[in-house]
Scaffold this motif. Structure first.
Motif, PDB file in Angstrom:
ATOM      1  N   LEU A 102     -42.988  -8.598 -45.439  1.00  0.00           N
ATOM      2  CA  LEU A 102     -42.600  -8.440 -46.839  1.00  0.00           C
ATOM      3  C   LEU A 102     -43.679  -8.102 -47.594  1.00  0.00           C
ATOM      4  CD1 LEU A 102     -39.908 -11.384 -47.121  1.00  0.00           C
ATOM      5  CD2 LEU A 102     -39.599  -8.948 -46.833  1.00  0.00           C
ATOM      6  N   THR A 149     -44.677  -7.526 -35.552  1.00  0.00           N
ATOM      7  CA  THR A 149     -43.870  -8.339 -36.412  1.00  0.00           C
ATOM      8  C   THR A 149     -42.639  -7.703 -36.540  1.00  0.00           C
ATOM      9  OG1 THR A 149     -43.765  -9.526 -38.466  1.00  0.00           O
ATOM     10  CG2 THR A 149     -44.661  -7.593 -38.629  1.00  0.00           C
ATOM     11  N   PRO A 150     -41.603  -8.555 -36.325  1.00  0.00           N
ATOM     12  CA  PRO A 150     -40.086  -7.976 -36.679  1.00  0.00           C
ATOM     13  C   PRO A 150     -39.781  -7.694 -38.268  1.00  0.00           C
ATOM     14  CG  PRO A 150     -40.063 -10.405 -35.972  1.00  0.00           C
ATOM     15  CD  PRO A 150     -41.722  -9.845 -35.884  1.00  0.00           C
ATOM     16  N   LYS A 151     -40.600  -8.488 -38.941  1.00  0.00           N
ATOM     17  CA  LYS A 151     -40.398  -8.193 -40.511  1.00  0.00           C
ATOM     18  C   LYS A 151     -41.472  -8.390 -41.406  1.00  0.00           C
ATOM     19  CE  LYS A 151     -37.089  -9.445 -44.103  1.00  0.00           C
ATOM     20  NZ  LYS A 151     -35.739 -10.400 -44.236  1.00  0.00           N
ATOM     21  N   ASP A 178     -40.675 -13.765 -40.024  1.00  0.00           N
ATOM     22  CA  ASP A 178     -39.883 -14.063 -38.582  1.00  0.00           C
ATOM     23  C   ASP A 178     -40.963 -14.056 -37.550  1.00  0.00           C
ATOM     24  OD1 ASP A 178     -37.664 -14.097 -40.016  1.00  0.00           O
ATOM     25  OD2 ASP A 178     -37.275 -11.982 -39.717  1.00  0.00           O
ATOM     26  N   THR A 189     -40.142  -3.641 -47.754  1.00  0.00           N
ATOM     27  CA  THR A 189     -39.941  -4.480 -46.574  1.00  0.00           C
ATOM     28  C   THR A 189     -40.165  -3.622 -45.212  1.00  0.00           C
ATOM     29  OG1 THR A 189     -38.280  -5.807 -47.680  1.00  0.00           O
ATOM     30  CG2 THR A 189     -38.130  -5.669 -45.406  1.00  0.00           C
ATOM     31  N   THR A 190     -40.623  -4.085 -44.114  1.00  0.00           N
ATOM     32  CA  THR A 190     -41.020  -3.093 -43.037  1.00  0.00           C
ATOM     33  C   THR A 190     -40.414  -4.234 -41.933  1.00  0.00           C
ATOM     34  OG1 THR A 190     -43.118  -2.691 -43.959  1.00  0.00           O
ATOM     35  CG2 THR A 190     -42.502  -2.210 -41.513  1.00  0.00           C
ATOM     36  N   LYS A 191     -39.376  -3.428 -41.279  1.00  0.00           N
ATOM     37  CA  LYS A 191     -38.937  -3.985 -40.091  1.00  0.00           C
ATOM     38  C   LYS A 191     -39.497  -3.520 -38.625  1.00  0.00           C
ATOM     39  CE  LYS A 191     -34.762  -5.429 -42.332  1.00  0.00           C
ATOM     40  NZ  LYS A 191     -33.284  -5.518 -42.153  1.00  0.00           N
ATOM     41  N   ASN A 192     -39.916  -4.619 -37.649  1.00  0.00           N
ATOM     42  CA  ASN A 192     -40.216  -4.241 -36.305  1.00  0.00           C
ATOM     43  C   ASN A 192     -41.646  -3.479 -36.583  1.00  0.00           C
ATOM     44  OD1 ASN A 192     -38.054  -5.245 -35.125  1.00  0.00           O
ATOM     45  ND2 ASN A 192     -36.646  -3.561 -35.359  1.00  0.00           N
ATOM     46  N   ALA A 193     -42.509  -3.709 -37.110  1.00  0.00           N
ATOM     47  CA  ALA A 193     -43.760  -3.354 -37.405  1.00  0.00           C
ATOM     48  C   ALA A 193     -44.776  -3.305 -36.251  1.00  0.00           C
ATOM     49  CB  ALA A 193     -44.459  -3.774 -38.794  1.00  0.00           C
ATOM     50  N   PHE A 204     -44.919 -12.745 -43.479  1.00  0.00           N
ATOM     51  CA  PHE A 204     -44.217 -12.406 -42.169  1.00  0.00           C
ATOM     52  C   PHE A 204     -43.340 -13.711 -41.824  1.00  0.00           C
ATOM     53  CE2 PHE A 204     -48.608 -10.863 -42.590  1.00  0.00           C
ATOM     54  CZ  PHE A 204     -48.225  -9.479 -42.154  1.00  0.00           C
TER      55      PHE A 204
END
Length: 188
Positions: free
Chosen positions: A68, A64-66, A83, A44-48, A81
């Motif tokens: 998967l 992107t904010p999130k 969000d 999971t990556t946040k604020n990519a 994506f």
């Protein structure tokens, strides 16, 4: 005598703990399979904010904010994506750019096809063309958009409404279906 029993128990505890550590298997494939079986992402990556380059030149940006990562799927690995997503493609050495935004997206790694849904907007900044729809499929290899949903295409003085749309990913050479709207034409 108490010290000897305490030392023996301590030694047995250390041996058991060491044996447990060495019995653990560090097999990442088993972990990936477990996550796939439970339908869980491998990452999971946040604020990519990802920048793509070709020969040292920036070709696109993904924001992107999130994200998967479901790359652990053997048949159809993908990224989700949930969000929203914003993609900026740069052409002609960065002089022309196209921005794609949407509320949700799936990007399939093997086929290079992405599905973007919810408030999808594509803007060609050089041509001042704007496409609005609820769902868009994008073939990144052929650089082609397809939608079977209702759309609104605005280009200069023209506004076209319809259901069903195909075009190059810079909104040029488009094919529209079931259209209505105002078109300004000139005869030579």
């Amino acid at each position: 005598m108490n010290i000897t029993i305490y030392t023996k128990l301590k030694s047995i505890g250390v041996l058991l703990g060491t044996a447990m550590l060495f019995s653990c298997d560090n097999n990442t494939q088993k972990a990936r399979d477990f996550l796939a079986d439970k339908n869980l992402p491998v990452g999971t990556t946040k604020n990519a904010f990802h920048v793509y380059k070709d020969s040292g030149r920036i070709t696109s940006k993904l924001i992107t904010p999130k994200m998967l990562d479901y790359s652990n799927r053997t048949a159809h690995p993908y990224s989700e994506f949930p969000d929203g997503i914003k993609i900026i493609n740069f052409e002609n050495k960065g002089l022309d750019s196209v921005t794609i935004t949407g509320d949700f997206a799936l990007s399939y790694a093997k086929t290079s096809i992405s599905e973007i849904k919810g408030n999808v907007v594509v803007i060609n900044h050089a041509d001042k063309a704007r496409l609005e729809t609820e769902q868009l499929f994008w073939d990144e290899k052929t650089k082609y958009f397809v939608s079977e949903k209702a759309f609104k295409l605005t280009k200069e003085n023209d506004t076209i409404f319809g259901i069903g749309f195909e075009s190059k990913d810079d909104l040029s050479k488009h094919l529209t279906k079931k259209t209505t709207g105002k078109l300004v034409t000139s005869e030579n």
